[in-house]
Design a protein around this motif. Structure first.
Motif, PDB file in Angstrom:
ATOM      1  N   ILE A 111       0.685  -1.410   0.058  1.00 56.99           N
ATOM      2  CA  ILE A 111       0.034   0.180   0.076  1.00 56.99           C
ATOM      3  C   ILE A 111       0.905   1.117   0.090  1.00 56.99           C
ATOM      4  N   THR A 112       2.178   1.111  -0.179  1.00 58.31           N
ATOM      5  CA  THR A 112       2.993   2.232  -0.019  1.00 58.31           C
ATOM      6  C   THR A 112       2.772   3.011  -1.470  1.00 58.31           C
ATOM      7  N   ASP A 113       2.762   4.548  -1.330  1.00 61.99           N
ATOM      8  CA  ASP A 113       2.281   5.331  -2.490  1.00 61.99           C
ATOM      9  C   ASP A 113       0.862   4.768  -3.406  1.00 61.99           C
ATOM     10  N   LYS A 114       0.147   4.216  -2.227  1.00 55.48           N
ATOM     11  CA  LYS A 114      -1.115   3.751  -2.952  1.00 55.48           C
ATOM     12  C   LYS A 114      -2.393   4.257  -2.046  1.00 55.48           C
ATOM     13  N   MET A 115      -3.465   4.372  -2.555  1.00 59.47           N
ATOM     14  CA  MET A 115      -4.697   4.943  -1.749  1.00 59.47           C
ATOM     15  C   MET A 115      -5.314   3.534  -0.882  1.00 59.47           C
ATOM     16  N   VAL A 116      -5.806   3.863   0.222  1.00 62.60           N
ATOM     17  CA  VAL A 116      -6.686   2.801   0.743  1.00 62.60           C
ATOM     18  C   VAL A 116      -8.242   3.494   0.905  1.00 62.60           C
ATOM     19  N   LYS A 117      -9.060   2.745   1.256  1.00 64.95           N
ATOM     20  CA  LYS A 117     -10.515   3.148   1.193  1.00 64.95           C
ATOM     21  C   LYS A 117     -10.813   2.804   2.866  1.00 64.95           C
ATOM     22  N   SER A 118     -11.580   3.754   3.246  1.00 68.99           N
ATOM     23  CA  SER A 118     -11.969   3.686   4.524  1.00 68.99           C
ATOM     24  C   SER A 118     -13.691   3.635   4.653  1.00 68.99           C
ATOM     25  N   ILE A 119     -14.364   2.954   5.470  1.00 71.52           N
ATOM     26  CA  ILE A 119     -15.956   3.161   5.306  1.00 71.52           C
ATOM     27  C   ILE A 119     -16.305   3.399   6.966  1.00 71.52           C
ATOM     28  N   LEU A 120     -16.889   4.639   7.072  1.00 66.34           N
ATOM     29  CA  LEU A 120     -17.178   5.200   8.425  1.00 66.34           C
ATOM     30  C   LEU A 120     -18.681   5.062   8.696  1.00 66.34           C
ATOM     31  N   ARG A 121     -19.057   4.415   9.628  1.00 67.14           N
ATOM     32  CA  ARG A 121     -20.248   4.105  10.045  1.00 67.14           C
ATOM     33  C   ARG A 121     -20.792   4.683  11.411  1.00 67.14           C
ATOM     34  N   VAL A 122     -21.943   5.194  11.624  1.00 66.76           N
ATOM     35  CA  VAL A 122     -22.692   5.131  12.872  1.00 66.76           C
ATOM     36  C   VAL A 122     -23.629   4.035  13.237  1.00 66.76           C
ATOM     37  N   VAL A 123     -23.386   3.141  13.866  1.00 69.89           N
ATOM     38  CA  VAL A 123     -24.158   1.900  14.276  1.00 69.89           C
ATOM     39  C   VAL A 123     -24.390   1.763  15.908  1.00 69.89           C
ATOM     40  N   PHE A 124     -25.227   1.008  16.014  1.00 72.97           N
ATOM     41  CA  PHE A 124     -26.008   0.783  17.500  1.00 72.97           C
ATOM     42  C   PHE A 124     -24.872  -0.008  18.445  1.00 72.97           C
ATOM     43  N   HIS A 125     -24.909   0.356  19.574  1.00 73.57           N
ATOM     44  CA  HIS A 125     -23.926  -0.395  20.467  1.00 73.57           C
ATOM     45  C   HIS A 125     -24.775  -1.339  21.037  1.00 73.57           C
ATOM     46  N   ASP A 126     -26.053  -1.207  21.400  1.00 71.56           N
ATOM     47  CA  ASP A 126     -26.999  -2.128  22.131  1.00 71.56           C
ATOM     48  C   ASP A 126     -27.063  -3.276  21.133  1.00 71.56           C
ATOM     49  N   ARG A 127     -27.054  -4.408  21.664  1.00 74.31           N
ATOM     50  CA  ARG A 127     -27.344  -5.737  20.791  1.00 74.31           C
ATOM     51  C   ARG A 127     -28.745  -5.540  20.252  1.00 74.31           C
ATOM     52  N   ARG A 128     -29.663  -5.349  21.367  1.00 73.23           N
ATOM     53  CA  ARG A 128     -31.139  -5.432  21.010  1.00 73.23           C
ATOM     54  C   ARG A 128     -31.393  -4.492  19.781  1.00 73.23           C
ATOM     55  N   LEU A 129     -30.562  -3.441  19.696  1.00 72.70           N
ATOM     56  CA  LEU A 129     -31.086  -2.467  18.500  1.00 72.70           C
ATOM     57  C   LEU A 129     -30.239  -3.031  17.157  1.00 72.70           C
ATOM     58  N   GLN A 130     -29.185  -3.558  17.235  1.00 73.01           N
ATOM     59  CA  GLN A 130     -28.471  -4.300  16.194  1.00 73.01           C
ATOM     60  C   GLN A 130     -29.385  -5.279  15.510  1.00 73.01           C
ATOM     61  N   TYR A 131     -30.006  -5.912  16.138  1.00 78.57           N
ATOM     62  CA  TYR A 131     -30.917  -6.919  15.635  1.00 78.57           C
ATOM     63  C   TYR A 131     -32.157  -6.367  14.819  1.00 78.57           C
ATOM     64  N   THR A 132     -32.431  -5.154  15.169  1.00 75.55           N
ATOM     65  CA  THR A 132     -33.630  -4.297  14.466  1.00 75.55           C
ATOM     66  C   THR A 132     -33.162  -3.140  13.938  1.00 75.55           C
ATOM     67  N   GLU A 133     -32.010  -3.117  13.181  1.00 71.85           N
ATOM     68  CA  GLU A 133     -31.080  -2.147  12.645  1.00 71.85           C
ATOM     69  C   GLU A 133     -31.881  -1.516  11.591  1.00 71.85           C
ATOM     70  N   HIS A 134     -32.138  -2.406  10.870  1.00 73.39           N
ATOM     71  CA  HIS A 134     -32.954  -1.941   9.514  1.00 73.39           C
ATOM     72  C   HIS A 134     -34.312  -1.301   9.876  1.00 73.39           C
ATOM     73  N   GLN A 135     -35.042  -1.740  10.841  1.00 69.62           N
ATOM     74  CA  GLN A 135     -36.332  -1.195  11.072  1.00 69.62           C
ATOM     75  C   GLN A 135     -36.131   0.324  11.819  1.00 69.62           C
ATOM     76  N   GLN A 136     -35.133   0.168  12.531  1.00 70.38           N
ATOM     77  CA  GLN A 136     -34.890   1.515  13.271  1.00 70.38           C
ATOM     78  C   GLN A 136     -34.409   2.540  12.276  1.00 70.38           C
ATOM     79  N   LEU A 137     -33.500   2.381  11.158  1.00 75.18           N
ATOM     80  CA  LEU A 137     -33.355   3.240  10.182  1.00 75.18           C
ATOM     81  C   LEU A 137     -34.371   3.690   9.546  1.00 75.18           C
ATOM     82  N   GLU A 138     -35.298   2.771   9.166  1.00 72.21           N
ATOM     83  CA  GLU A 138     -36.409   2.979   8.277  1.00 72.21           C
ATOM     84  C   GLU A 138     -37.058   3.885   8.959  1.00 72.21           C
TER      85      GLU A 138
END
Length: 419
Positions: A111-138
């Motif tokens: 990766i010297t002299d090359k680009m890398v890609k970073s994906i930055l997210r804001v996600v839920f910390h609570d496990r219960r909300l992670q299971y229903t993340e799609h419904q929460q975001l919708e």
């Protein structure tokens, strides 16, 4: 005969050889008891003890990660010593994240002299909300049309190239950057923690989020798919200036505590260092995609004209289950854990193969992962699916049946007829 030996393990005792003599005595006792007796080597060979030093971070080894991400926001002083740091953010305010290159000389030369890609997210910390993340975001999208959960402040950012924000992924942004150059990305979080809590009586406690960064390098096809590093931190988001008030309140509470109590809490740091974690599983959050917490299948059955019942009892479409095989390698087992949303336990099961995981009993998994995640992991390992107790078939009313409906005196068809 019951007996006990109390022997302090001092350096003198170890050098005198008494420990070895005692171990030899135990071996002799094991031989007298027969082949059914346990030996310490057999116990240590169990998967729960294999490579234990890689499960828990060693104190004497300073592992240098290839990258480091620093969020320029102070941590809360009201966090206990062995808990994860917590950082308060203001809604819509721009916060800097410094992207640092920590590679040693000669490390990752591709990766010297090359680009890398970073994906930055804001996600839920609570496990219960992670299971229903799609419904929460919708639900958030419905209440805040046209808004995004996460945005980049591009004019203030330095060193990022080709920033992108997918319209269907409100909580995700991505960009390219050169590790050899100074890079700082400024982010804005537009949701607040109390938007995802049950409204009961006001003053609800907000849920924590996670800011996670996953970095990838190019593969042979010049696609950024090869994972390099992931790190995250825990945050809470308040209305404008609410984070400053919360930080001040926590600081005043800590000042009132006794000195002995203060020693149990972490000091407040001016910046927040994101800690290494498992990569976030790739899930496409589009409006017609199923929730990560459950599977949906839209099956079509042939229906007789003007009749609400199927012409025959169709065989249900069996969805191919993602079962873990005993022949799975530790790497395959890690991928299986990620696909089934057990990423918090990836590091714990680093050296477990498929056979090792399948040998775990229900009690073992509950003891390791807790009741909720343990039962879910055990059911996933055993391939248990809850069978429906009732299936209801519904079809649209046909034109022929509509014409045959009896007419009321006012000429309208019976509106309450169910087909």
């Amino acid at each position: 005969m019951a007996w006990a030996l109390k022997l302090p393990l001092t350096d003198e005792v170890i050098e005198s050889g008494l420990v070895q003599d005692f171990d030899a005595s135990l071996s002799g006792i094991g031989q007298e008891l027969g082949a059914g007796a346990y030996s310490m080597s057999d116990v240590l060979a169990l998967p729960i003890f294999k490579q234990e030093e890689s499960i828990l971070p060693p104190d004497n080894e300073n592992k240098i990660l290839p990258f480091q991400y620093v969020l320029c926001a102070a941590t809360s002083p009201a966090v206990k010593l062995h808990d994860e740091t917590l950082t308060y953010l203001n809604q819509g305010q721009s916060y800097e994240i410094r992207m640092l290159d920590n590679r040693k000389i000669g490390e990752l030369p591709e990766i010297t002299d090359k680009m890398v890609k970073s994906i930055l997210r804001v996600v839920f910390h609570d496990r219960r909300l992670q299971y229903t993340e799609h419904q929460q975001l919708e639900g958030w999208r419905w209440n805040r049309p046209g808004d995004r959960i996460l945005d980049l402040d591009i004019p203030m950012s330095v060193g990022i190239i080709d920033p992108r924000a997918n319209p269907t992924q409100l909580n995700t942004v991505e960009f390219l950057w050169d590790p050899s150059k100074r890079t700082s990305v400024f982010i804005q979080v537009h949701c607040i923690s109390t938007e995802f809590t049950m409204r009961k009586h006001g003053g609800e406690k907000g849920v924590p989020f996670r800011i996670q960064i996953d970095t990838f390098k190019e593969n042979e096809n010049e696609e950024y798919t090869e994972h390099l590093h992931s790190a995250s931190c825990q945050v809470k988001v308040f209305k404008p200036k609410g984070a400053d008030r919360k930080q001040k309140t926590d600081r005043e509470k800590m000042e009132k505590r006794a000195p002995q109590e203060k020693e149990k809490y972490q000091p407040s740091y001016e910046t927040t260092i994101l800690t290494e974690c498992c990569p976030w599983p790739e899930v496409s959050y589009v409006s017609n995609s199923p929730s990560p917490g459950f599977n949906t299948s839209h099956n079509s059955f042939p229906v007789a004209e003007g009749n609400g019942s199927p012409t025959h009892q169709p065989e249900p479409v069996v969805q191919v289950a993602d079962n873990l095989l005993p022949t799975a390698t530790p790497q395959d087992a890690q991928q299986w854990l990620l696909r089934n949303r057990f990423s918090p336990f990836c590091r714990l099961f680093t050296n477990f193969s498929g056979a090792d995981l399948l040998k775990l009993t229900r009690e073992d998994v509950i003891q390791i992962c807790g009741p909720a995640d343990g039962i879910r992991l055990f059911n996933a390992l055993k391939g248990r699916v809850v069978r429906p107790r009732l299936t209801v078939y519904v079809c649209q009313e046909s034109q022929q049946a509509r014409e045959q409906q009896p007419k009321h005196e006012n000429g309208d068809a019976a509106a309450n007829t169910f087909f």
